[in-house]
Design an enzyme around this catalytic site. Structure first.
Site, PDB file in Angstrom:
ATOM      1  NE  ARG A 133      -0.788   0.759  -0.357  1.00 32.65           N
ATOM      2  CZ  ARG A 133       0.509   0.647  -0.650  1.00 32.65           C
ATOM      3  NH1 ARG A 133       1.431   1.186   0.125  1.00 32.65           N
ATOM      4  NH2 ARG A 133       0.894  -0.008  -1.744  1.00 32.65           N
ATOM      5  CD  GLU A 161      -0.433   7.652  -0.392  1.00 37.48           C
ATOM      6  OE1 GLU A 161      -0.295   7.487   0.830  1.00 37.48           O
ATOM      7  OE2 GLU A 161       0.397   7.282  -1.238  1.00 37.48           O
ATOM      8  CG  HIS A 200       3.730   6.253  -0.727  1.00 40.52           C
ATOM      9  ND1 HIS A 200       2.460   5.759  -0.903  1.00 40.52           N
ATOM     10  CD2 HIS A 200       4.521   5.152  -0.652  1.00 40.52           C
ATOM     11  CE1 HIS A 200       2.477   4.442  -0.945  1.00 40.52           C
ATOM     12  NE2 HIS A 200       3.740   4.034  -0.801  1.00 40.52           N
TER      13      HIS A 200
END
Ligand code: 8YV
Length: 329
Positions: A244, A273, A291
């Site tokens: 993360r 993000e 991601h």
């Protein structure tokens, strides 16, 4: 809790067709076929009417949303492993159970981590850009030299399922395995991976050539890699993050990369993000991915199956297999 009729299940994003079809058979489902992320207002509306919510990493299920939930919301079956987008404590206080989808994305995420471990020192993205822009002048003995992977030291922060899967791959690439974790791994795992345990994260970071972040984002790991720790790293070292964005102080990372205090970074996740720090976009020594860690069709179908199993066991009055518990934080 046991339901006599089909539970009302709201799914916040578009899932693979096969998963949605099965969910429609089993539950009274509200799907999001056009896949537009739900606004706060839409999420609040959803939790006021559904029995089960199926959110993803893009939905921030904070205290305000949980407090707004109707009495009927008893279960949040998240589609994904990380649960940092859900205020678990607020949910628990309200008697709402939370589950996630661990295991089924371990190997895919480890593959993507390994891809970044290879890409950054070997300048893969830079090279690709060079070819595509037509600027490549041909091979030369000193052209685009990167750094060798084989024989280097990899420090894994978080030796859980994904960290261990990364270590297995990395060993095959000739990296020596070092790790820092809340708890030391069992002897068998250490032996298999020939892994060295560092109880001090600072000490480990200072000795590594590549640092891979594979721990979850919790209050304890927020900005774990901060400017102080980045300054402990060797100038030739690389950071890879597939966990993360919040685990790394992104501002500090950008500064370290720009000043060449560290050699490069491979990032699949970002603090805000999908917003990316514009300075990061300008850095040649950063490989940036959207991601993609668990983005395989096989993985996403398996995650959906897990969501279904968790909901089914919950509505049948049993403990869902992937129930999130306090000790995970
Ligand atoms: C998922 C992830 O795709 O599972 C996780 O924790 O980071 C991703 O790979 C995402 O979370 C889905 O909600």
């Amino acid at each position: 809790m046991s339901y006599n009729k089909k539970p009302n299940v709201t799914v916040t994003r578009k899932l693979p067709d096969i998963v949605e079809t099965r969910m429609m058979e089993l539950f009274n489902c509200k799907l999001n076929l056009d896949d537009k992320a739900m606004s706060r207002e839409e999420l609040i509306k959803a939790v006021q009417t559904c029995d089960v919510l199926v959110p993803t990493v893009t939905d921030k299920i904070d205290k305000e949303i949980i407090d707004a939930a109707g009495d009927n919301l008893k279960f949040i079956a998240s589609f994904g492993t990380g649960v940092d987008h859900i205020d678990f404590h607020a949910a628990r206080k309200k008697g709402i159970m939370v589950s996630n989808t661990p295991d089924v994305l371990t190997e895919d995420t480890a593959d993507m981590t390994m891809a970044l471990i290879l890409s950054v020192p070997r300048r893969l993205a830079e090279g690709e850009r060079l070819v595509r822009t037509g600027e490549w002048q041909g091979w030369s003995p000193t052209g685009m030299l990167g750094h060798r992977i084989w024989g280097k030291r990899l420090g894994i922060i978080g030796m859980g399922r994904i960290g261990t899967a990364v270590a297995r791959r990395a060993k095959g690439f000739g990296l020596s395995i070092h790790y820092h974790n809340r708890n030391r791994a069992v002897e068998e795992t250490e032996k298999e991976l020939e892994a060295t345990y560092w109880s001090s994260l600072d000490q480990m970071i200072a000795h590594m050539d590549i640092v891979s972040i594979n721990c979850p984002h919790t209050p304890a790991t927020y900005h774990l890699l901060n400017s102080r720790r980045l300054s402990l790293m060797k100038n030739h070292a690389y950071v890879v993050n597939t966990s993360r964005g919040e685990v790394v102080d992104e501002q500090a990372l950008v500064k370290a990369l720009a000043n060449k205090d560290i050699a490069g970074a491979g990032l699949d996740v970002f603090e805000n993000e999908p917003k990316i720090n514009p300075k990061l976009l300008k850095l040649e020594n950063a490989v940036l991915l959207p991601h993609l860690g668990s983005a395989t069709i096989e993985g996403r179908v398996a995650m959906g199956e897990k969501v279904i199993i968790n909901i089914r066991t919950f509505i049948d009055g049993h403990n869902p297999p992937d129930r999130v518990i306090e000790t995970m934080f």
